[in-house]
Design a protein around this motif. Structure first.
Motif: not given
Length: 314
Positions: A217-224
């Motif tokens: 998850g955190k390697n995907l939008p809206p984070h990455h």
């Protein structure tokens, strides 16, 4: 890197790029919640998006590239361990900065809580600066005695006194968060001394080894918003007429990387001593993991692990 195939121009999918994934809003939230509960008032931060890959650079980018808001980062940065007290690249950066001499001015773009500045202060004599757009992070940084600026990189380059001022510009784990990474690098290059200056860029190297079972998850939008590989670093250097020294930040052996990928793919929580037995039970996944490691980017003969560092210079 061809501008027509770069996420700076996202009105329509670019020629020379291919769509590799599509996510619905209700699919991405559970991926985040595998590691971090998403409060009800934060769910509007998520939206449907597609992932596209540039054939030339292998850069993967989201469409639309909508970054998390200030509220999003105020929330996510409260997670314990979000700002690491150490990264593998810090020692490399400190060694390079120490060679620049005591008169060097160094700026960490996206300095967060100032942990890298803390480290550099202990092992270099350079004049250190930080920049971040999150008020709470800047407050923490200043409380440690650092010179930290609140705002955007464009705010710094608006003052021409900063042009060519810095012997080193550092952007660790920043490019993946912004919708226009090339524009950010262009702005950073304005700050950099053209004679001997060095630009340090690190990002996650995607797919990370812990994504053996799929997207994290955190390697995907809206984070990455972007996912980087070594070819993208090479194309980035060409774009600005620079040289780049790519460093692998992996620790351990090729066998260790294989073990990490295999365990992640099966979501195993067992010690490495038990993995051979698991490999016998899951031969198909073992072959998949072998292929993933065999085809993974390398730098200086080493497999690139979950992080990659590029040292750029004119």
């Amino acid at each position: 890197m061809k501008s027509t195939a770069h996420p700076d121009f996202q009105i329509v999918p670019a020629e020379g790029a291919r769509r590799i994934a599509h996510f619905k809003r209700d699919e991405i939230i559970p991926l985040y919640e595998e590691s971090l509960p998403v409060p009800q008032d934060m769910r509007n931060e998520f939206c449907d998006f597609e992932l596209w890959e540039c054939e030339q650079s292998k850069l993967i980018y989201a469409m639309p590239a909508i970054p998390g808001s200030g509220r999003f980062y105020e929330w996510i940065t409260k997670e314990e361990g979000y700002y690491p007290t150490a990264r593998r690249e810090w020692a490399i950066i400190a060694d390079e900065v120490s060679k620049l001499g005591p008169d060097a001015h160094v700026i960490d773009i996206g300095c967060g809580a100032g942990n890298l500045l803390d480290y550099l202060r202990t092992c270099t004599k350079a004049t250190l600066h930080g920049l971040d757009a999150t008020p709470t992070s800047v407050e923490i940084c200043r409380s440690k005695g650092h010179t930290a600026h609140l705002g955007l990189l464009s705010d710094l380059i608006a003052d021409k006194a900063n042009h060519g001022k810095f012997s080193a510009v550092i952007m660790t784990h920043l490019l993946e968060h912004v919708p226009k990474p090339i524009e950010l690098v262009a702005e950073a290059s304005v700050l950099l001394k053209k004679d001997g200056g060095k630009l340090f860029i690190s990002t996650p190297h995607s797919p990370t080894l812990y994504e053996g079972s799929g997207y994290h998850g955190k390697n995907l939008p809206p984070h990455h918003l972007t996912r980087w590989r070594a070819p993208a670093y090479v194309e980035l250097a060409k774009r600005f007429g620079m040289q780049v020294d790519i460093r692998s930040l992996v620790t351990g052996s090729t066998l260790g990387a294989l073990a990490d990928h295999f365990a992640s793919a099966l979501k195993l929580k067992v010690g490495r001593k038990k993995l051979p037995m698991e490999a016998v039970k899951h031969p198909v996944q073992l072959v998949r993991s072998l292929y993933a490691i065999a085809t993974r980017d390398r730098a200086n003969g080493k497999i690139i692990g979950d992080d990659i560092l590029g040292i750029f210079s004119f």
